[in-house]
Structure formats: C-alpha cells, structure tokens
Design a protein around this motif. Sequence first.
Motif, PDB file in Angstrom:
ATOM      1  N   SER A   1       9.244  12.158   7.988  1.00 21.88           N
ATOM      2  CA  SER A   1       8.553  11.960   9.261  1.00 21.88           C
ATOM      3  C   SER A   1       7.502  10.864   9.131  1.00 21.88           C
ATOM      4  CB  SER A   1       7.912  13.264   9.735  1.00 21.88           C
ATOM      5  OG  SER A   1       6.767  13.565   8.974  1.00 21.88           O
ATOM      6  N   LEU A   2       7.364  10.307   7.938  1.00 17.58           N
ATOM      7  CA  LEU A   2       6.409   9.212   7.736  1.00 17.58           C
ATOM      8  C   LEU A   2       7.162   7.889   7.665  1.00 17.58           C
ATOM      9  CD1 LEU A   2       4.240  11.021   5.074  1.00 17.58           C
ATOM     10  CD2 LEU A   2       3.656  10.594   7.458  1.00 17.58           C
ATOM     11  N   PRO A   3       6.500   6.798   8.043  1.00 18.40           N
ATOM     12  CA  PRO A   3       7.212   5.509   8.053  1.00 18.40           C
ATOM     13  C   PRO A   3       7.420   4.944   6.650  1.00 18.40           C
ATOM     14  CG  PRO A   3       4.978   5.243   8.901  1.00 18.40           C
ATOM     15  CD  PRO A   3       5.147   6.686   8.615  1.00 18.40           C
ATOM     16  N   VAL A   4       8.229   5.628   5.876  1.00 15.80           N
ATOM     17  CA  VAL A   4       8.568   5.189   4.521  1.00 15.80           C
ATOM     18  C   VAL A   4      10.087   5.133   4.451  1.00 15.80           C
ATOM     19  CG1 VAL A   4       8.468   5.784   2.082  1.00 15.80           C
ATOM     20  CG2 VAL A   4       6.537   6.344   3.552  1.00 15.80           C
ATOM     21  N   SER A   5      10.628   3.984   4.056  1.00 15.32           N
ATOM     22  CA  SER A   5      12.087   3.876   4.052  1.00 15.32           C
ATOM     23  C   SER A   5      12.658   4.600   2.833  1.00 15.32           C
ATOM     24  CB  SER A   5      12.519   2.417   4.059  1.00 15.32           C
ATOM     25  OG  SER A   5      12.246   1.842   2.805  1.00 15.32           O
TER      26      SER A   5
ATOM     27  N   ILE B   1      -1.900  11.615  14.579  1.00 13.98           N
ATOM     28  CA  ILE B   1      -1.084  10.401  14.604  1.00 13.98           C
ATOM     29  C   ILE B   1      -0.965   9.967  16.057  1.00 13.98           C
ATOM     30  CG2 ILE B   1       1.233   9.485  14.271  1.00 13.98           C
ATOM     31  CD1 ILE B   1       1.494  11.338  11.856  1.00 13.98           C
TER      32      ILE B   1
ATOM     33  N   LYS C   1      -4.486  11.974   2.396  1.00  9.64           N
ATOM     34  CA  LYS C   1      -4.619  10.635   1.835  1.00  9.64           C
ATOM     35  C   LYS C   1      -3.273   9.891   1.867  1.00  9.64           C
ATOM     36  CE  LYS C   1      -6.226   8.130  -2.230  1.00  9.64           C
ATOM     37  NZ  LYS C   1      -6.293   8.187  -3.705  1.00  9.64           N
ATOM     38  N   PHE C   2      -2.235  10.609   1.494  1.00 13.85           N
ATOM     39  CA  PHE C   2      -0.912   9.978   1.487  1.00 13.85           C
ATOM     40  C   PHE C   2      -0.509   9.530   2.897  1.00 13.85           C
ATOM     41  CE2 PHE C   2       3.740   9.985   1.629  1.00 13.85           C
ATOM     42  CZ  PHE C   2       4.027   9.215   0.516  1.00 13.85           C
ATOM     43  N   THR C   3      -0.758  10.403   3.866  1.00  8.02           N
ATOM     44  CA  THR C   3      -0.404  10.045   5.245  1.00  8.02           C
ATOM     45  C   THR C   3      -1.219   8.846   5.710  1.00  8.02           C
ATOM     46  OG1 THR C   3      -0.030  12.398   5.605  1.00  8.02           O
ATOM     47  CG2 THR C   3      -0.049  11.001   7.546  1.00  8.02           C
TER      48      THR C   3
ATOM     49  N   MET D   1       9.304   5.618  12.758  1.00  9.92           N
ATOM     50  CA  MET D   1       8.320   6.648  12.424  1.00  9.92           C
ATOM     51  C   MET D   1       6.879   6.170  12.572  1.00  9.92           C
ATOM     52  SD  MET D   1       9.765   9.385  12.057  1.00  9.92           S
ATOM     53  CE  MET D   1      11.495   9.495  12.478  1.00  9.92           C
ATOM     54  N   LYS D   2       6.693   4.866  12.749  1.00  7.24           N
ATOM     55  CA  LYS D   2       5.338   4.393  13.049  1.00  7.24           C
ATOM     56  C   LYS D   2       4.933   4.794  14.456  1.00  7.24           C
ATOM     57  CE  LYS D   2       5.678   0.414  10.041  1.00  7.24           C
ATOM     58  NZ  LYS D   2       6.116  -0.967   9.976  1.00  7.24           N
TER      59      LYS D   2
ATOM     60  N   ASN E   1       0.823  -1.194   0.000  1.00  8.07           N
ATOM     61  CA  ASN E   1       0.000   0.000   0.000  1.00  8.07           C
ATOM     62  C   ASN E   1       0.868   1.260   0.000  1.00  8.07           C
ATOM     63  OD1 ASN E   1      -2.491   0.993  -0.152  1.00  8.07           O
ATOM     64  ND2 ASN E   1      -2.971   0.854   2.026  1.00  8.07           N
ATOM     65  N   THR E   2       1.944   1.182   0.758  1.00  5.54           N
ATOM     66  CA  THR E   2       2.866   2.314   0.827  1.00  5.54           C
ATOM     67  C   THR E   2       3.446   2.616  -0.540  1.00  5.54           C
ATOM     68  OG1 THR E   2       3.442   1.743   3.087  1.00  5.54           O
ATOM     69  CG2 THR E   2       4.982   3.131   1.898  1.00  5.54           C
TER      70      THR E   2
ATOM     71  N   GLN F   1      -2.389   6.441   3.903  1.00  6.79           N
ATOM     72  CA  GLN F   1      -1.948   5.200   3.267  1.00  6.79           C
ATOM     73  C   GLN F   1      -0.596   4.724   3.737  1.00  6.79           C
ATOM     74  OE1 GLN F   1      -2.469   6.304  -0.841  1.00  6.79           O
ATOM     75  NE2 GLN F   1      -4.277   5.014  -1.008  1.00  6.79           N
ATOM     76  N   THR F   2       0.238   5.655   4.216  1.00  6.17           N
ATOM     77  CA  THR F   2       1.584   5.228   4.604  1.00  6.17           C
ATOM     78  C   THR F   2       1.733   5.074   6.120  1.00  6.17           C
ATOM     79  OG1 THR F   2       2.262   7.548   4.535  1.00  6.17           O
ATOM     80  CG2 THR F   2       2.745   6.229   2.606  1.00  6.17           C
ATOM     81  N   HIS F   3       0.813   5.662   6.885  1.00  2.00           N
ATOM     82  CA  HIS F   3       0.999   5.646   8.332  1.00  2.00           C
ATOM     83  C   HIS F   3      -0.068   4.801   9.029  1.00  2.00           C
ATOM     84  CE1 HIS F   3       2.393   6.778  12.177  1.00  2.00           C
ATOM     85  NE2 HIS F   3       3.181   7.726  11.736  1.00  2.00           N
TER      86      HIS F   3
ATOM     87  N   ALA G   1       1.012   4.246  -2.771  1.00  2.00           N
ATOM     88  CA  ALA G   1       0.839   5.649  -2.374  1.00  2.00           C
ATOM     89  C   ALA G   1       1.999   6.504  -2.884  1.00  2.00           C
ATOM     90  CB  ALA G   1       0.734   5.751  -0.854  1.00  2.00           C
TER      91      ALA G   1
ATOM     92  N   ALA H   1      12.340   4.047   9.316  1.00  2.00           N
ATOM     93  CA  ALA H   1      10.964   3.799   8.854  1.00  2.00           C
ATOM     94  C   ALA H   1      10.140   3.114   9.941  1.00  2.00           C
ATOM     95  CB  ALA H   1      10.991   2.971   7.579  1.00  2.00           C
TER      96      ALA H   1
ATOM     97  N   PHE I   1       9.253  16.578   6.009  1.00  2.00           N
ATOM     98  CA  PHE I   1       7.916  15.997   6.171  1.00  2.00           C
ATOM     99  C   PHE I   1       7.894  14.557   5.660  1.00  2.00           C
ATOM    100  CE2 PHE I   1       3.798  14.945   4.187  1.00  2.00           C
ATOM    101  CZ  PHE I   1       3.066  14.820   5.349  1.00  2.00           C
TER     102      PHE I   1
ATOM    103  N   TRP J   1       0.720  12.786  -8.714  1.00  2.00           N
ATOM    104  CA  TRP J   1       0.159  14.087  -8.313  1.00  2.00           C
ATOM    105  C   TRP J   1       1.116  15.216  -8.638  1.00  2.00           C
ATOM    106  CZ3 TRP J   1      -1.156  12.023  -2.783  1.00  2.00           C
ATOM    107  CH2 TRP J   1      -2.382  11.330  -2.821  1.00  2.00           C
TER     108      TRP J   1
ATOM    109  N   GLN K   1      -4.739  15.580  -0.645  1.00  2.00           N
ATOM    110  CA  GLN K   1      -3.708  14.612  -1.049  1.00  2.00           C
ATOM    111  C   GLN K   1      -2.760  14.299   0.101  1.00  2.00           C
ATOM    112  OE1 GLN K   1      -2.090  16.685  -4.431  1.00  2.00           O
ATOM    113  NE2 GLN K   1      -3.425  15.632  -5.877  1.00  2.00           N
ATOM    114  N   VAL K   2      -2.385  15.330   0.841  1.00  2.00           N
ATOM    115  CA  VAL K   2      -1.424  15.069   1.922  1.00  2.00           C
ATOM    116  C   VAL K   2      -2.079  14.198   3.000  1.00  2.00           C
ATOM    117  CG1 VAL K   2      -1.795  17.163   3.310  1.00  2.00           C
ATOM    118  CG2 VAL K   2       0.433  16.100   3.293  1.00  2.00           C
TER     119      VAL K   2
END
Lengths: 316, 285
Positions: free
Chosen positions: A114-118, B146, B98-100, B75-76, A2-3, B102-104, A6, B72, A111, A13, B95-96
């Motif tokens: 700060s999200l859990p994306v490697s 979060i 939605k993106f958050t 950050m969870k 899913n990540t 889907q990733t968090h 996204a 990564a 930013f 976008w 969008q921001v």
Amino acid sequence: MNTFKALLEREYWEHRGAFLKTPLIIGIVIVVFLILGYLTTERFDQVLTNGQSIELSGKALESFNADDVSNVIDVFMLATASLYQFVLFVVLFFFLLGSLYDDRKDGSILFWKSLPVSDTQTVLSKLVTATLVAPLLFTFGLIISHLAFFIVFSVIFLLNGANPFTVLWSNIEFINNWGAFVVGCLIQALWALPIYGWLLFASSYSKRRPFMLAVFVPLMVGLVWYWYNAIFNYNLLKIGVFKTLAFLLGKSTVPFTSGMDTNAENFGFDPTDHTGVELIQSMLRGLNQSDMYYGLVFATITIALAIYVRRFRNTT
Amino acid sequence: MSHILSAQNVNKKFGNFQALKNVNINIDKGKIVGLIGPNGAGKTTLLKSVLGLDSCDGELKVLGIDPFRKRADLMKEICFIADVAVLPKWIKVSQVLKFTEQTHPNFSIEQAKQFLSRTKIKMDHKVKELSKGMTAQLHLAIVMSINAKLLVLDEPTLGLDILFRKQFYDNLLNDYFDNERTIIITTHQVEEIEHILTDVVFIREGEIVLDANMDELTSSYFEVMVGQEHYEEALSHKPLTMRKVFGKHIMLFNSTSRDVIETLGEVQRPSVSDLFVALMQEEQA
C-alpha cells in the motif's frame, strides 16, 4: 534513493538479530572457550607441575620469533574469518528464503504494497541486504570478536608476566586479515549470486514451503540428469548438475578457497597457509572463470523472475 | 480527469472460473461507495485489480493510471487497508511511522502522532504487543495521515469488537472524509456503514447487479408494514420480499405502484442489508 535507504533500514530492523547478534554471539562463544581452556590447562598444570610450565611458557613467549607469532595469529584470524563467512552464508540462505515469503504468509505484504514502493525496489533491497549490508555487519562483528579475543589474551599474558604489546599486538596484521575478510565476503556474494537469485525466486514463487522448492527441485534435477545418463547413455559417472551445485556451494561457503582450480594438484589448498594478501590475490584471480559469468546470467534471470512473480502473488 | 475510478468491460479469469464478468463502473470524487456482495462474489478480486495487486482484462483506470502496471505511482495518490491487522508483527510503532514517512511523499508523521496520542498506543510498542483493535487503530492513523485522493477499505474491521468498529467509522467520517476525497468500502457488516454511504454497488457472481446512490435507492424501493387486514391486497402487488414482525408483515416493494401501496400501511425506508438480501434472492429466482 531515500526510498531505497528506507528499505535497507527496514531489513536491518527486522533482521538485526541474525545479522548483528550472530557474529557477536560466535565471538563470545570463542572467547568463553578460550577462557575455559586457559583455566583448565592452568588447573592441570597446577596439579601436575605446580604451575611451573605456564610460568616458563609465559617467559618463553617473549623469546619467540616474531614471524612465527605473526603466522599463528594470521592462521587464527583467517580461520575465524572463514568460519564467519560460512555462518554468513547459512544466515543469508534462510534470510533470502523467507524474504519474499514471510510477508505473504502473515499478510503484511498488503501493508507494504500500500506504499509507493515498486516490487523491483523491494526485491533489490533484499538482494543488496544479502550482498552488502549483512557482510558489513558481519565484518563489524568479526572485528569486535577479534579485539575481544586479543584483549583476553593480553590479560592472560599479563598474568603470566609477558608483555602483550611486544608478544601480541605488534604482531597482528589487522589490515591484511580484516581486508581479506571483507574482500572474501564480496567475492562470496559474487559466487553465491546464482544461489541468492534462486532463493529469491523460490521465496517469491512458493505457495507453501519455499525450502522444499529451493532445495529439492535442484536435487531432483540432478537426480533426473544422473539417471537419464545412466540409463540411456550407460554412463554412471555423469553427475553434471550435482557437480555444479557442489562447486557453487563450495565457493559460497568457503570463499577463501574460491581462487583454486578444481584439478587435483590444488586439492590440498589450505587457506591458512597463506597470508591475507595472498588470499585476496588468489580469490580475485578465481573470479576470471567462465563459470562466474554463467552464474551471473543465471542470477539475473532468477532475480527478474522473482520480481515478476512478486507483482501478482500476494498471498500464500 | 472525470472519474476517480473507471472500469470498462473488466474481466478476470482464474483458470476456468470467471471471477469478474464485464464489470462497468464509474466512481466520482467525494463519494463513499459501499461495495457489497456475498462471499466469493468477486469483491476482493475487483479491489485487487483496482489496487494494482493483480492484473485484469479490459480498461481499468484509477486516477487515470493503469493500476497493475504502475502500482508504485498510484500508491502516492491512493491508499488502502486490505484486511485487518496486516501490519508486520515485528515492527515498532516508531519504525512503521518512520518508514512510511520516508517512502510516502504525502504522509504527515505529525498528524499520525497526533491521532495516536488519543489512543493507548505508544511509540516504542511493537505491533505484536498490540491487540487486534489497536493494530487497526494504528493502521487507520497511518492511512488517515496520508493525503490521498482515494481510500480503499476491504473488510477493515473484521473481527473487531463493536466499540472499535464504531470508533473506526466515526474517526473516518469526522477526521478524514471531506468532499475532495473518495472512499470505497467492502464489509459484511452492512448495517454499520449504511448511514455513511453515498452510493452502493452490489456485486454477485462477478457481475455488478446494482449501482445506485442512496437517494435513488430509497426512492425506488420502499418497505411497508402491512396489517392483517390489507395482507391479501398487498400480496397482490407482488412484494420483492416479506417478513413477519409482531403479527405485521413487512413487505419490500419496487416503486412502480407506490401511490396505491402507500395506503396499505406504514411506509419506511428499507435497510441496505434487507435490500441486498431481496435483490440477491430476486436474481436467483
């Protein structure tokens, strides 16, 4: 997973303008030129021969040999496809150059991080965007452009009393030509992979001007190599690095010709002499070269370096 | 897991410059810690290491995780706002979010929308159309939605006007903070946050010079407003600092001889910023 989806959506976008509008705008430009061209020839025709020759040619079209018409259409479709691939490469060049640099420049990397994306996922999402997403969007743009083009042609034929279905539509090889474009884009991505990897690395590493790093370092290496050989080996013909660069750029910008050998007898290879199927076969044969494997190794190294640097470089 | 954050002998060098020197610090759950220091003291360097944005030497664990190696994963559980208005300019609010989402895994989009409904921010706005203050509001709305164990704020309100700053900290305290959470804040505007802090850490030239909770701090240091008549006597107790207000001298003392000095004038609690200035000068002397 899913990540990753996204992340790809995120790229779409941000770069919808470049990936989706560019091919559509080229399509519009071609159609506009076509209409302008038609209008001006008609005007000349009216002045010179009272419109007789267009009327004649309209009738004459229907008596053309279907094979000849089909050939002309093939040449048109493959030539525009080749143009789109060239533009795609240019668009991707600048996309990749900015992909790991722009967010450091405006601080938004703080930013994203700060999200859990490697960082591996981030870099790979840029690569997949360049090799799959953008080509697919360009394919969509090409199909729309071709259809618009043929519709305009149909109207012109109708105005001149010819039946567009028998003259035009029945002679179009959609699958072959669009297939050649899609396969061409994928093969383009394979040949361009070392360039893409290098651009990702430059974008990730550069502190101020990724373009300078990406373009001038290879040129400097080429120059140093050339002068080293010229001065120490008295050999003015060794242009190894430049040759490799030109080779890669050639295959990446015009993938339809990537199947040809670099020796002289194939020098005049003209992709428009061939049908879509022949092109696909030629391009696939071209993949089986040792240069391809060296390129993939180089690409792997540069992409790994881009990821490595991305982990700690957060500002410009 | 005993500590939210634990650092033991953390060092960081940039070339010959030692940005962090043997930093030892533990932060427990439910604290609001102010990390305070002059420019170039190493605040941002320390936070970058804590957030996994840069490597460091020594033993650094956040929620038991090595931040740089597993950013990564970390950050969870934690989130941060580093600097003001770092949201990408091109992105739309929808969008921001939605993106958050889907990733968090710990992000609640409903909650974020609820926070945003109290502001003037609309879902189809692009970030570049928002003012700096609104961008900070949006970022705070995302971060507050979060469910994180640790929130790190590095100069989150720099350059915002006083109304936004006040609202920012009010929202943070009323709508977000509870005893299950932990917040680390750095800012230059110490006066604005000192009433919400439970602990302060002073950092200077890469070293931790003070690590105390607010109660300790106010009991071990105090200010006395001394009139002219007791001036000489008060001076003999060696105040840390002294400033003159309306003809009276306000002196800052260490608590050692509190009983005596208390008689010399009106006692008041020192502000963190005065204390900070005093301690920084003391170190330099």
